[in-house]
Scaffold this motif. Structure first.
Motif, PDB file in Angstrom:
ATOM      1  N   GLY A  70     -61.634  33.292   7.953  1.00 56.82           N
ATOM      2  CA  GLY A  70     -62.421  32.174   8.471  1.00 56.82           C
ATOM      3  C   GLY A  70     -61.706  30.844   8.508  1.00 56.82           C
ATOM      4  O   GLY A  70     -61.616  30.197   9.563  1.00 56.82           O
TER       5      GLY A  70
ATOM      6  N   THR B  72     -67.446  27.309   2.716  1.00 56.06           N
ATOM      7  CA  THR B  72     -68.227  28.536   2.827  1.00 56.06           C
ATOM      8  C   THR B  72     -69.282  28.644   1.743  1.00 56.06           C
ATOM      9  O   THR B  72     -70.075  29.590   1.761  1.00 56.06           O
ATOM     10  CB  THR B  72     -67.308  29.771   2.737  1.00 56.06           C
ATOM     11  OG1 THR B  72     -66.637  29.773   1.468  1.00 56.06           O
ATOM     12  CG2 THR B  72     -66.276  29.744   3.854  1.00 56.06           C
TER      13      THR B  72
ATOM     14  N   TYR C 292     -65.963  34.932   6.582  1.00 52.47           N
ATOM     15  CA  TYR C 292     -66.456  33.913   5.654  1.00 52.47           C
ATOM     16  C   TYR C 292     -66.153  34.244   4.199  1.00 52.47           C
ATOM     17  O   TYR C 292     -66.471  33.476   3.300  1.00 52.47           O
ATOM     18  CB  TYR C 292     -67.965  33.725   5.823  1.00 52.47           C
ATOM     19  CG  TYR C 292     -68.347  32.802   6.943  1.00 52.47           C
ATOM     20  CD1 TYR C 292     -68.162  31.427   6.845  1.00 52.47           C
ATOM     21  CD2 TYR C 292     -68.894  33.304   8.118  1.00 52.47           C
ATOM     22  CE1 TYR C 292     -68.509  30.576   7.881  1.00 52.47           C
ATOM     23  CE2 TYR C 292     -69.253  32.462   9.168  1.00 52.47           C
ATOM     24  CZ  TYR C 292     -69.061  31.103   9.033  1.00 52.47           C
ATOM     25  OH  TYR C 292     -69.402  30.261  10.058  1.00 52.47           O
TER      26      TYR C 292
END
Length: 438
Positions: A122, A131, A340
């Motif tokens: 990510g 995140t 993520y």
């Protein structure tokens, strides 16, 4: 002097098909992002455009899903009711759809395309740097979430569930609503069917309108990623494509042939030969509905499936059987979660499976159905919609492949139901009853 009408083609330039427009938008986004780079004003403007596009999709999701399921279930009742053949058909579609999603999740878990050198992809491909907020939304989706899935199926306030994006409850409500329409007197049932069919047509029209702006939305979603990260997303995307293609191939060339061999008791190779024209048509058109006439012809003329089965099973399959699409939707959500750095628990993955299975039924047959379904599943799991921009670059090729799987799955259902109904001569085989006696 001739007064013959001038055709549209001869009047001037004709707009290319939507998928070519999207492809051009991807090229433009790549060029613009590479040349302009991480300029704040450029990124802010493109992000705004992409957000408007995603918001428009979210706007139509709730009424579209509800109308699609209720209208579809009512249409099944019109086509002959949920009798013996109907239950076999729907049972087959739900069972193979579940297998497809599990296969997709298996390959994403095995290959981990969202992980680069042991780290989430990510941050390196332009997703949100922080995140923790994302993790916070789904950190409670552990073992207890497995049971919570069933709780979400029956929300105490259906309006609140719609506002909160709890699609599982809306889907369950829609299934129950559609089922109870069948119990109404004929006059009242007809009014209900006409209303929901009309609403579905309206929502489909609105979705088509929104998808006309897909090239602009794609540019807004993809160009900031390229501007911020360059071509860092190419590696994870290539790995993701490989995982999806392996999963689709496994379902099409292993799972479904096993069903043909051990449930329908026919030759999978003979079935492939009969279905080849329809498979190639599905691959080139990316449309199960457009391929339906070819599928019916292949099943009746080449496979020997009687019209009484094809006329019931195949149209329903075009609406509710989307093995390839459901597989893809679950795989995309898992890929985004990996990007993520989120290790989804069994409960969260079960939520993906159940929502993908039910959503695939609800949005089948609409333009870019998978894009809408992915937005629904991301919301159910708690992941942000920005991850959709990652897969738009490869969606067209994968769409061609998953449509082929969808159409092939429809044909497998037609053969299986025909065999279970005792039909003779399907793919040159005697009826199951006759083969048992022999």
């Amino acid at each position: 002097m001739s007064t013959a009408p001038v055709s549209d083609e001869s009047r001037g330039w004709k707009m290319p098909a939507l998928h070519w427009q999207v492809a051009a938008a991807l090229v433009a986004a790549a060029v613009a992002g590479s040349l302009i780079g991480p300029q704040p004003d450029f990124i802010a403007g493109c992000t705004f455009v992409g957000k408007i596009f995603l918001n428009a999709l979210k706007m139509v999701v709730v009424p579209l899903i509800v109308a699609a399921i209720i209208s579809g279930l009512s249409s099944v009742a019109d086509a002959g009711g949920l009798g013996r053949m109907g239950l076999k058909t729907l049972g087959y579609y739900l069972g193979t759809g579940l297998l497809a999603i599990v296969v997709g999740l298996l390959f994403i878990n095995l290959l981990s395309p969202g992980i680069i050198d042991g780290k989430p992809a990510g941050p390196s491909i332009g997703l949100a740097q922080d995140t923790q907020a994302v993790v916070g939304k789904i950190e409670d989706k552990g073992a207890g979430e497995f049971l919570k899935v069933f709780e979400l199926m029956f929300p105490p306030n259906i309006i609140e569930a719609a506002a909160d994006g709890q699609m599982l409850g809306l889907i369950c409500f829609s299934l129950l609503f559609g089922a109870f329409i069948m119990k109404l007197p004929e006059k009242a049932a007809t009014v209900q069917r006409q209303f929901w069919s009309g609403l579905y047509d309206v929502m489909t029209g609105m979705t088509r309108l929104i998808m006309m702006f897909a090239p602009i939305g794609v540019f807004g979603l993809v160009s900031p990623i390229i501007a911020q990260t360059g071509w860092a997303a190419a590696g994870p995307l290539a790995k993701f494509v490989a995982a999806v293609l392996l999963a689709l191939s496994t379902h099409m060339f292993i799972t479904l042939p096993l069903v043909l061999r051990f449930v329908a008791r026919v030759s999978p190779l003979a079935h492939f030969r009969a279905m080849w024209p329809a498979i190639t048509t599905a691959f080139s058109t990316s449309s199960s509905a457009a391929t339906l006439p070819v599928t019916i012809q292949c099943m009746e003329d080449k496979a020997g499936v009687p019209k009484s089965v094809t006329s019931f099973v195949l149209p329903i399959g075009t609406t509710v059987n989307t093995d390839g699409s459901a597989l893809y939707e679950g795989a995309v959500v898992m890929f985004i979660a990996q990007c993520y750095g989120i290790d989804l628990s069994f409960g969260a993955q079960f939520l993906i499976v159940s929502t993908a299975l039910l959503t695939a039924i609800g949005v089948a047959g609409i333009p870019s159905a998978s894009l809408v379904a992915i937005a629904v599943i991301l919301g159910a799991v708690g992941l942000p919609l920005e991850g959709i921009g990652l897969v738009l670059a490869v969606d067209r090729v994968l769409d061609m492949c998953r449509t082929s799987v969808n159409v092939f799955g429809d044909s497998c259902c037609a053969v299986t139901v025909a065999r279970l109904e005792g039909e003779d001569g399907v793919l040159g085989e005697p009826s199951l009853r006759a083969s048992r006696q022999a």
